[in-house]
Design an enzyme around this catalytic site. Structure first.
Site, PDB file in Angstrom:
ATOM      1  N   ASN A  11       0.868  -1.182   0.000  1.00  0.00           N
ATOM      2  CA  ASN A  11       0.000   0.000   0.000  1.00  0.00           C
ATOM      3  C   ASN A  11       0.904   1.230   0.000  1.00  0.00           C
ATOM      4  OD1 ASN A  11      -1.791   2.054   0.548  1.00  0.00           O
ATOM      5  ND2 ASN A  11      -2.279   1.373   2.629  1.00  0.00           N
ATOM      6  N   GLU A  32      -5.118  -5.321  10.655  1.00  0.00           N
ATOM      7  CA  GLU A  32      -4.147  -4.240  10.812  1.00  0.00           C
ATOM      8  C   GLU A  32      -4.379  -3.520  12.131  1.00  0.00           C
ATOM      9  OE1 GLU A  32      -2.205  -3.048   6.889  1.00  0.00           O
ATOM     10  OE2 GLU A  32      -3.891  -1.719   7.244  1.00  0.00           O
ATOM     11  N   GLY A  77       2.677   2.051  10.741  1.00  0.00           N
ATOM     12  CA  GLY A  77       3.624   3.156  10.596  1.00  0.00           C
ATOM     13  C   GLY A  77       4.405   3.479  11.854  1.00  0.00           C
TER      14      GLY A  77
HETATM   15  P1  PGA Z   1       3.049   0.118   7.568  1.00  0.00           P
HETATM   16  O1  PGA Z   1       1.574   0.358   7.000  1.00  0.00           O
HETATM   17  O2  PGA Z   1       3.558  -1.159   6.957  1.00  0.00           O
HETATM   18  O3  PGA Z   1       3.835   1.322   7.133  1.00  0.00           O
HETATM   19  O4  PGA Z   1       2.924   0.005   9.042  1.00  0.00           O
HETATM   20  C1  PGA Z   1       0.684  -0.711   6.847  1.00  0.00           C
HETATM   21  C2  PGA Z   1      -0.616  -0.214   6.287  1.00  0.00           C
HETATM   22  O5  PGA Z   1      -0.992   0.928   6.549  1.00  0.00           O
HETATM   23  O6  PGA Z   1      -1.298  -0.948   5.549  1.00  0.00           O
END
Ligand code: PGA
Length: 243
Positions: free
Chosen positions: A9, A159, A165
């Site tokens: 993503n 998630e 993040g």
């Molecule tokens: P991240 O994001 O891998 O940067 O933690 C995952 C997401 O938002 O699908």
């Protein structure tokens, strides 16, 4: 044997697409790889990725078929471009755009009607986790966001909001527990884990029985790091075959 799904993503970022496609590892045979670029880059992504077998996803889709909905993007238009997936209910959309499970379900339904596979995201916040509400949030999230949908036609991404993040992924054990619960609610739907997945933790997470893949934000912006996660999935599949 699991058919891994590795989905990137890109959020509101876009690396150089042709260079990225050229640097990805060969796909055949390999996991299903999906990239979700920002809307304007879907055509370029389709051109670059189709020949290396990477599917292209939207990051969102309108819940409406067509009409006076300024700024919305319809499933019909996405499908006509050649996109094959649509992420729906990402926690950033839930948090910044007030998306509810009911709206997410409407988006997933319209995606399905036009042949797009919805990647439905669910996950608990840190506060909900602290209160011991994770199971209830996931149960509600999945049953309402996938209400009435054929589980064999959808993908669900677990998630945890606090892991997105932040550099702090869920432990493989916690992610597996959540994935197992989700798998019971939508039997047959592949369950991905998302939230700070990196080349370093991918093996442990992907080894878990109910985790069929990963939804990756930050680490999907580099062909090297996404490639390393794809290679992890390839080697886990090979190891499973040899057993
Ligand atoms: P991240 O994001 O891998 O940067 O933690 C995952 C997401 O938002 O699908």
């Amino acid at each position: 044997m699991k058919n891994f799904i590795i989905a990137g993503n890109w959020k509101m970022n876009c690396p150089d697409i042709p260079a990225f496609a050229a640097a990805l590892p060969a796909q055949e045979p390999g996991p299903t790889v999906i990239i979700a670029p920002p809307f304007p880059f879907i055509p370029a992504a389709l051109r670059a990725f189709l020949r290396c077998g990477v599917g292209v996803s939207a990051q969102d889709v309108s819940a409406h078929e067509r009409g006076a909905f300024t700024g919305e993007v319809s499933a019909e238009h996405l499908a006509s471009l050649g996109a094959r997936y649509a992420i729906v209910g990402h926690s950033e959309r839930r948090a910044y755009h007030g998306e509810t499970n009911e709206l997410v379900c409407a988006k997933a339904s319209v995606a399905l009607r036009h042949g797009l596979t919805p990647i439905i995201c669910v996950g608990e916040t840190m506060e909900q986790r602290r209160l011991g509400d994770t199971e209830a949030v996931l149960t509600r999230g999945v049953s309402q966001s996938a209400n009435g949908l054929d589980p064999s036609k959808i993908i669900v991404a677990y998630e945890p909001v606090w892991a997105i993040g932040t550099g702090i992924a869920a432990t493989a054990l916690d992610a597996e527990r959540a994935a197992e619960l989700i798998a019971e609610l939508v039997p047959g739907a592949p369950v991905l884990y998302g939230g700070s997945v990196t080349p370093d933790n991918a093996r442990e997470l992907l080894s878990k029985r109910h985790i069929s893949g990963a939804l990756i934000g930050g680490a999907s912006l580099g062909a090297d790091s996404l490639g390393a996660i794809i290679n992890t999935a390839i080697s886990l599949s090979k190891e499973a075959e040899e057993l």
